[in-house]
Design a protein around this motif. Structure first.
Motif, PDB file in Angstrom:
ATOM      1  N   GLU A   1       7.931  -9.073   3.237  1.00 51.96           N
ATOM      2  CA  GLU A   1       6.971  -8.534   4.201  1.00 51.96           C
ATOM      3  C   GLU A   1       7.723  -8.055   5.428  1.00 51.96           C
ATOM      4  O   GLU A   1       8.724  -8.647   5.834  1.00 51.96           O
ATOM      5  CB  GLU A   1       5.940  -9.587   4.608  1.00 51.96           C
ATOM      6  CG  GLU A   1       4.919  -9.914   3.539  1.00 51.96           C
ATOM      7  CD  GLU A   1       3.803 -10.812   4.057  1.00 51.96           C
ATOM      8  OE1 GLU A   1       3.915 -11.236   5.223  1.00 51.96           O
ATOM      9  OE2 GLU A   1       2.852 -11.084   3.317  1.00 51.96           O
ATOM     10  N   PHE A   2       7.227  -6.984   6.016  1.00 51.70           N
ATOM     11  CA  PHE A   2       7.792  -6.420   7.237  1.00 51.70           C
ATOM     12  C   PHE A   2       6.657  -6.370   8.257  1.00 51.70           C
ATOM     13  O   PHE A   2       5.701  -5.619   8.085  1.00 51.70           O
ATOM     14  CB  PHE A   2       8.367  -5.036   6.978  1.00 51.70           C
ATOM     15  CG  PHE A   2       9.295  -4.986   5.798  1.00 51.70           C
ATOM     16  CD1 PHE A   2      10.651  -5.188   5.973  1.00 51.70           C
ATOM     17  CD2 PHE A   2       8.808  -4.772   4.515  1.00 51.70           C
ATOM     18  CE1 PHE A   2      11.505  -5.165   4.888  1.00 51.70           C
ATOM     19  CE2 PHE A   2       9.652  -4.737   3.426  1.00 51.70           C
ATOM     20  CZ  PHE A   2      11.012  -4.939   3.606  1.00 51.70           C
TER      21      PHE A   2
ATOM     22  N   ARG B   1       4.069  -4.759   2.946  1.00 52.40           N
ATOM     23  CA  ARG B   1       4.377  -5.790   1.931  1.00 52.40           C
ATOM     24  C   ARG B   1       4.744  -5.095   0.631  1.00 52.40           C
ATOM     25  O   ARG B   1       4.010  -4.250   0.145  1.00 52.40           O
ATOM     26  CB  ARG B   1       3.174  -6.704   1.721  1.00 52.40           C
ATOM     27  CG  ARG B   1       3.454  -7.932   0.861  1.00 52.40           C
ATOM     28  CD  ARG B   1       2.267  -8.884   0.962  1.00 52.40           C
ATOM     29  NE  ARG B   1       2.534 -10.153   0.289  1.00 52.40           N
ATOM     30  CZ  ARG B   1       2.214 -10.401  -0.974  1.00 52.40           C
ATOM     31  NH1 ARG B   1       1.599  -9.465  -1.704  1.00 52.40           N
ATOM     32  NH2 ARG B   1       2.484 -11.561  -1.514  1.00 52.40           N
ATOM     33  N   LEU B   2       5.887  -5.464   0.091  1.00 50.67           N
ATOM     34  CA  LEU B   2       6.386  -4.819  -1.119  1.00 50.67           C
ATOM     35  C   LEU B   2       6.239  -5.778  -2.294  1.00 50.67           C
ATOM     36  O   LEU B   2       7.152  -6.531  -2.627  1.00 50.67           O
ATOM     37  CB  LEU B   2       7.850  -4.408  -0.923  1.00 50.67           C
ATOM     38  CG  LEU B   2       8.371  -3.299  -1.853  1.00 50.67           C
ATOM     39  CD1 LEU B   2       7.611  -2.006  -1.637  1.00 50.67           C
ATOM     40  CD2 LEU B   2       9.859  -3.078  -1.640  1.00 50.67           C
ATOM     41  N   ASP B   3       5.054  -5.752  -2.926  1.00 54.81           N
ATOM     42  CA  ASP B   3       4.843  -6.529  -4.136  1.00 54.81           C
ATOM     43  C   ASP B   3       5.018  -5.609  -5.347  1.00 54.81           C
ATOM     44  O   ASP B   3       5.295  -4.417  -5.182  1.00 54.81           O
ATOM     45  CB  ASP B   3       3.465  -7.199  -4.108  1.00 54.81           C
ATOM     46  CG  ASP B   3       2.333  -6.187  -4.006  1.00 54.81           C
ATOM     47  OD1 ASP B   3       2.583  -4.977  -4.152  1.00 54.81           O
ATOM     48  OD2 ASP B   3       1.185  -6.603  -3.764  1.00 54.81           O
ATOM     49  N   PRO B   4       4.887  -6.100  -6.572  1.00 59.26           N
ATOM     50  CA  PRO B   4       5.139  -5.241  -7.740  1.00 59.26           C
ATOM     51  C   PRO B   4       4.296  -3.965  -7.778  1.00 59.26           C
ATOM     52  O   PRO B   4       4.809  -2.897  -8.153  1.00 59.26           O
ATOM     53  CB  PRO B   4       4.799  -6.169  -8.922  1.00 59.26           C
ATOM     54  CG  PRO B   4       5.137  -7.531  -8.422  1.00 59.26           C
ATOM     55  CD  PRO B   4       4.745  -7.526  -6.979  1.00 59.26           C
ATOM     56  N   LEU B   5       3.024  -4.027  -7.380  1.00 64.68           N
ATOM     57  CA  LEU B   5       2.194  -2.819  -7.428  1.00 64.68           C
ATOM     58  C   LEU B   5       2.640  -1.806  -6.386  1.00 64.68           C
ATOM     59  O   LEU B   5       2.785  -0.609  -6.688  1.00 64.68           O
ATOM     60  CB  LEU B   5       0.721  -3.190  -7.210  1.00 64.68           C
ATOM     61  CG  LEU B   5      -0.262  -2.008  -7.220  1.00 64.68           C
ATOM     62  CD1 LEU B   5      -0.205  -1.262  -8.546  1.00 64.68           C
ATOM     63  CD2 LEU B   5      -1.678  -2.483  -6.915  1.00 64.68           C
TER      64      LEU B   5
ATOM     65  N   VAL C   1       0.709   3.000   0.562  1.00 65.43           N
ATOM     66  CA  VAL C   1       0.872   2.129  -0.611  1.00 65.43           C
ATOM     67  C   VAL C   1       1.639   0.860  -0.288  1.00 65.43           C
ATOM     68  O   VAL C   1       1.672  -0.060  -1.111  1.00 65.43           O
ATOM     69  CB  VAL C   1       1.565   2.884  -1.766  1.00 65.43           C
ATOM     70  CG1 VAL C   1       0.747   4.087  -2.185  1.00 65.43           C
ATOM     71  CG2 VAL C   1       2.977   3.302  -1.388  1.00 65.43           C
ATOM     72  N   THR C   2       2.248   0.782   0.882  1.00 66.42           N
ATOM     73  CA  THR C   2       2.992  -0.436   1.235  1.00 66.42           C
ATOM     74  C   THR C   2       2.322  -1.238   2.339  1.00 66.42           C
ATOM     75  O   THR C   2       2.709  -2.388   2.572  1.00 66.42           O
ATOM     76  CB  THR C   2       4.422  -0.083   1.685  1.00 66.42           C
ATOM     77  OG1 THR C   2       4.361   0.870   2.756  1.00 66.42           O
ATOM     78  CG2 THR C   2       5.230   0.495   0.538  1.00 66.42           C
TER      79      THR C   2
END
Length: 966
Positions: A54-55, A70-74, A122-123
């Motif tokens: 998370e940033f 937040r960079l999750d798989p999706l 998307v992020t």
């Protein structure tokens, strides 16, 4: 993440300037921005699938407003799609556009900005930040679709897209706020979804259900679901690279992404899944059916995109891990084949000059590489194994055949209702897939096939660089031969969902038979295309089209807006003010009634002096309202302002009293200057009933405002911040004058903004007065005999001079200028400041004008007011950034000590520099107003009088000539 977005922003800002020198090669440079996002996402791959990073940047902590990524798989997958395809499209565009194409710098800038907006969307992990980037994509897509703004279809398509998607975005914003503020809600997206999944969020409440419906509306407009599907085919007026990116891999995927992001939790909200599934399947059928009727290759793919978006939305909204995984696989496949197919259409048009499939013949002979790549992509779109487009659709078919087990299907009806709904969805999916096979063949055969027409195609050579992305994406379609990577990816994305994802080339004999039947049905439709076309023509609606309904609605909306405007905006200032006051009184009065009775603790006055001042102000206000003479009304208003200054004095606020009094003097002068060009009296007298109605409204308004003020003051429960300000002002602002510290430190940003407003106001007034440009010299003529006190006084006629005013000006002007500088210097610790000092200096210059006219004003102010305005704002800016040199923040008061040896030390703060800028700008504003409204008007009137005298003399000469004997 912020660095990547800033890189996009820098590239977008530099693109218009670099485009003039680099031409289309500029796109090589801007392509580095989305490519950097791909590299950034890949560098976090391990963390994404173990502990999503998370940033966070806290923006306004008191409002829980933070910029969170937040960079999750999706979101990781969407980043690769959005930025990866964006990079390939930019490389394609470097040679798709001709070397002399116009506006490439603007195109590259907007395209890069759009890529940044999609990346942020998307992020982002905060609903309001998602909405921010959502609307940015709306605006940038509007600009890209309307790139050829000199073409009417492009303008109409751009306007249509922003109206439809903008409307949905506003609805979605309301839904975001409602669901986040609901019990158990949250603005953090992953928290909100988890709360909805675990029951912390009351998914059955009316507030959450309405919010979900509003979010569905926003997603459906963005992803062109029925009945909002019509805007996407219209957007094909955009250049081909725009279609290949926005309408295949980016913008239209925003709605699908939002559905995918929220469905794991929102499938428990009544209506979420069934509504989206129904809209998605209906959109799939309608889009694929309409694709078979198109002759423009781009429109064939556009309606195919509509169909595929519906299918993906339905699969993801079904609410189980199996269908969700199928939707993810179709999302990846669609981004690959559809972006490449749009690029192939651009190359067909570039090679032949047309996109009409009726005018194309045997292009495969001239462009075999392009035809082969397009064939692979079309087969993937049709769902032919073992290509990428097959595995996702096969997974969806398998899930529906075996039974999804979705909770919402069982809750809609008893017994076997869930299975029957799955079967119904399977039948619709199969029918839509048959149509998909048919329009996939229609595209390829229409573009490259051998037809029985005598049309010779040109053998134009296509730049190799334009073929590279198309061929590369065609090769990527074969990655489904080893679908294990998709299986692993979807397992991570659907973790915690109902069921297990299954992505494979073989899912059993029955799904294989269904797929074979679909392919056979599509082949039969392609073979029977002439007969199908005749049936379609007979079934085509004659009068009912969604696009026509949209145009009718827009027309009726404009008519309604015109009606409302004509009712409430009649061009009459009294009417406008009355309307505003009536609405304000009704709204605030309703609020006061709803509040009910409150315990009041009032202290009406502290002394009889205050009662007398209020009585004086009331009498003056009544005189101003009843006066027929304009000048009497202005003088009465001046009395009201003076009374307010006296009230400030009685309450121990000399700083406010001084500022109010100075402003009243300037206002009075400006009013008088303006009134010289107006009739002496108000020409129109209203009827008695109208006057009494206005008096009544004014009385009610006064009661409401007073009541609202009392209620607001009595409602305070916390300690007033004013109790802390004196100590804080001295501690942080190094000043004892609380008002001045607030202006130049606590709310200094507001002050800087107000300075800009002053500058714009003065410029606007000058623009209305001056015909050509602002001038610092009103007359070129110099006085023949100059006095050291009032050098231009000799240029006035004897009847225009006032001995008393001249003597008073000689004494007061230097005194007032010194006093203004003193107010500027001591304002940080004593009553005064840059604003009060500047107003006093302006009054001094105004006094020079009143004594000696425009000639004396020119002698008093040798500087151009416009230049002084700019220099004042520049000085304030220097004072604002000066604290940075001392390690502080912008506009933070910084104490500075300067030593002048035997002369002593000087101690001041950086706020003094800001105050100097305020001083200069206020002086310039007053000079500009007096020069424009006073000096320039005097000059214009003098020239007009001279012209009249000449006309009379000329008329008299002509009359004398006529009376002479022949």
């Amino acid at each position: 993440m912020v660095t990547i977005l800033l890189l996009h922003a820098v590239a977008a800002c530099l693109a218009p300037f670099l485009g003039r020198k680099l031409g289309r090669n500029l796109l090589f440079i801007t392509a580095l921005a989305p490519f950097s996002a791909v590299v950034w996402a890949l560098s976090y791959t391990r963390e994404v699938f173990t502990s999503p990073p998370e940033f966070v940047w806290n923006w306004v902590g008191e409002l829980s407003l933070a910029v969170v990524f937040r960079l999750d798989p999706l979101s990781w997958l969407m980043t690769l799609i959005v930025s990866g395809v964006g990079t390939l499209v930019m490389l394609y565009a470097t040679r798709y556009f001709s070397s002399n194409a116009a506006s490439l710098g603007r195109f590259a800038a907007i395209f890069t900005a759009f890529a940044a907006a999609m990346l942020g969307l998307v992020t982002a992990d905060h609903l309001l930040i998602i909405y921010l980037f959502w609307e940015l994509t709306t605006v940038f897509s509007y600009l890209l679709i309307g790139h050829h703004f000199d073409h009417r279809p492009a303008r109409a398509a751009a306007r249509q897209s922003i109206q439809v998607t903008g409307f949905g975005g506003l609805a979605m914003f309301a839904g975001f706020v409602m669901v986040a503020e609901a019990p158990g809600g949250s603005y953090a997206v992953h928290v909100l979804v988890e709360n909805a999944r675990t029951g912390v969020l009351d998914v059955g409440s009316a507030q959450v259900i309405v919010a979900a419906l509003l979010i569905i509306l926003g997603a459906s407009t963005k992803s062109a679901l029925v009945p909002h599907h019509f805007w996407l085919p219209g957007a094909m007026a955009a250049p081909t690279p725009v279609s290949a990116y926005l309408h295949a891999a980016a913008m239209v995927k925003a709605g699908v992404y939002l559905i995918a992001r929220l469905t794991p939790g929102f499938t428990n909200v009544p209506g979420w899944s069934p509504i989206i599934v129904a809209l998605g399947l209906a959109t799939m059928l309608l889009g694929s059916y309409r694709a078979l009727r198109q002759f423009d290759l781009k429109l064939v793919l556009a309606y195919g995109t509509v169909s595929q978006l519906g299918l993906m939305s339905a699969a993801m909204a079904y609410g189980t891990a199996t269908t969700y995984a199928a939707g993810v696989a179709m999302l990846v496949a669609h981004a690959v084949f559809k972006s490449a197919l749009f690029m192939s259409v651009g190359l067909v048009e570039k090679a032949t000059g047309t996109r009409d499939l009726r005018e194309l013949n045997c292009l495969y002979k001239h462009q075999p590489v392009l035809a082969t790549a397009a064939a692979v992509l079309a087969l993937s779109m049709a769902g032919v194994p073992p290509l990428l487009g097959f595995v996702g659709k096969e997974a969806f078919i398998t899930s529906l055949f075996e039974g999804t087990g979705a909770g919402w299907t069982a809750s809609m009806a008893p017994h076997s209702a869930g299975a029957s709904l799955d079967v119904t969805a399977l039948v619709i999916l199969a029918l839509g897939s048959v149509l998909t096979v048919a329009y996939s063949w229609r595209y390829w055969w229409g573009a490259f096939g051998h037809k029985r027409i005598k049309i010779e195609m040109s053998n134009a050579q296509l730049p190799t660089l334009t073929l590279v992305p198309v061929v590369g994406l065609a090769v990527a379609s074969f990655t489904a031969i080893q679908p294990a990577w998709l299986q692993i990816l979807t397992e991570f994305i659907t973790e915690g969902g109902v069921g297990e994802p299954h992505i494979a080339l073989w899912s059993g004999p029955v799904p294989a038979l269904i797929t074979a039947a679909i392919l056979a049905g599509g082949a039969w439709m392609a073979w029977q295309r002439p007969r199908i076309a005749r049936i379609q023509r007979r079934l085509a609606p004659k009068h009912l089209h969604i696009s026509e309904i949209y145009r009718w609605l827009m027309l009726e909306l404009e008519h309604f807006a015109s009606l409302i405007t004509s009712l409430f905006h009649r061009g009459s200032l009294p009417w406008d003010i009355t309307t505003i006051f009536v609405v304000f009184t009704a709204a605030v009065g309703f609020g006061l009634v709803e509040v009910g009775q409150a315990e009041l603790n009032l202290r009406l006055w502290d002394s009889a002096t205050q009662v007398g001042i209020v009585a004086l102000a009331s009498i003056a206000a009544f005189v101003a309202a009843r006066s027929r003479s304009r000048i009497n009304a202005v003088l009465a208003l001046g009395v009201v302002g003076t009374a307010i200054s006296l009230l400030y004095m009685t309450y121990g606020a000399p700083d406010l009293a001084l500022t109010q009094m100075l402003v009243e003097v300037v206002s009075l002068v400006v009013f008088v200057l303006v009134l010289r060009s107006l009739p002496q009296n108000f020409s129109v007298r209203s009827f008695a009933i109208s006057r009494w109605a206005r008096i009544g409204l004014a009385g009610v308004l006064g009661i409401v405002v007073t009541g609202a003020t009392i209620v607001a003051a009595q409602a305070r429960v916390a300690e007033p911040i004013s109790n802390l300000i004196p100590a804080e002002a001295y501690s942080f602002g190094a000043g004892k004058n609380v008002v001045n510290v607030i202006l130049v430190d606590t709310r200094a940003w507001d002050t800087v903004g107000e300075l800009s407003v002053l500058l714009v106001t003065a410029t606007g007034v000058a623009s209305m007065i001056y015909l050509v440009r602002r001038s610092s010299t009103l007359e070129r003529e110099r006085p023949k005999t100059a006095s050291s006190w009032l050098p231009a006084i000799s240029m006035l006629s004897a009847r225009s001079r006032s001995l008393l005013l001249e003597v008073g000006t000689r004494v007061l002007f230097p005194t007032m200028m010194v006093a203004s500088l003193w107010l500027l210097w001591v304002g940080h610790n004593n009553p005064g400041g840059g604003f009060a000092g500047g107003v006093l200096a302006g009054i001094a210059f105004t006094l020079r004008y009143m004594a000696g006219g425009r000639f004396e004003l020119r002698e008093a102010s040798r500087v151009n007011p416009g230049a002084l305005l700019g220099f004042g704002l520049f000085t304030a800016t220097v004072g604002a950034v000066m604290p940075l040199a001392y390690g502080n923040t912008v506009l933070e008061s910084t104490e500075i000590d300067l030593s002048f040896g035997v002369l002593g030390n000087v101690h001041f703060t950086s706020a003094l520099i800001v105050d100097v800028g305020v001083y200069l700008l206020v002086v310039a504003v007053v000079l500009d107003l007096v020069t424009a409204l006073g000096g320039q008007v005097d000059k214009d009137r003098a020239e007009a009088e001279q012209a009249q005298v000449k006309d009379k003399m000329l008329a008299g000469s002509i009359s004398d000539v006529r009376r002479e004997p022949k």
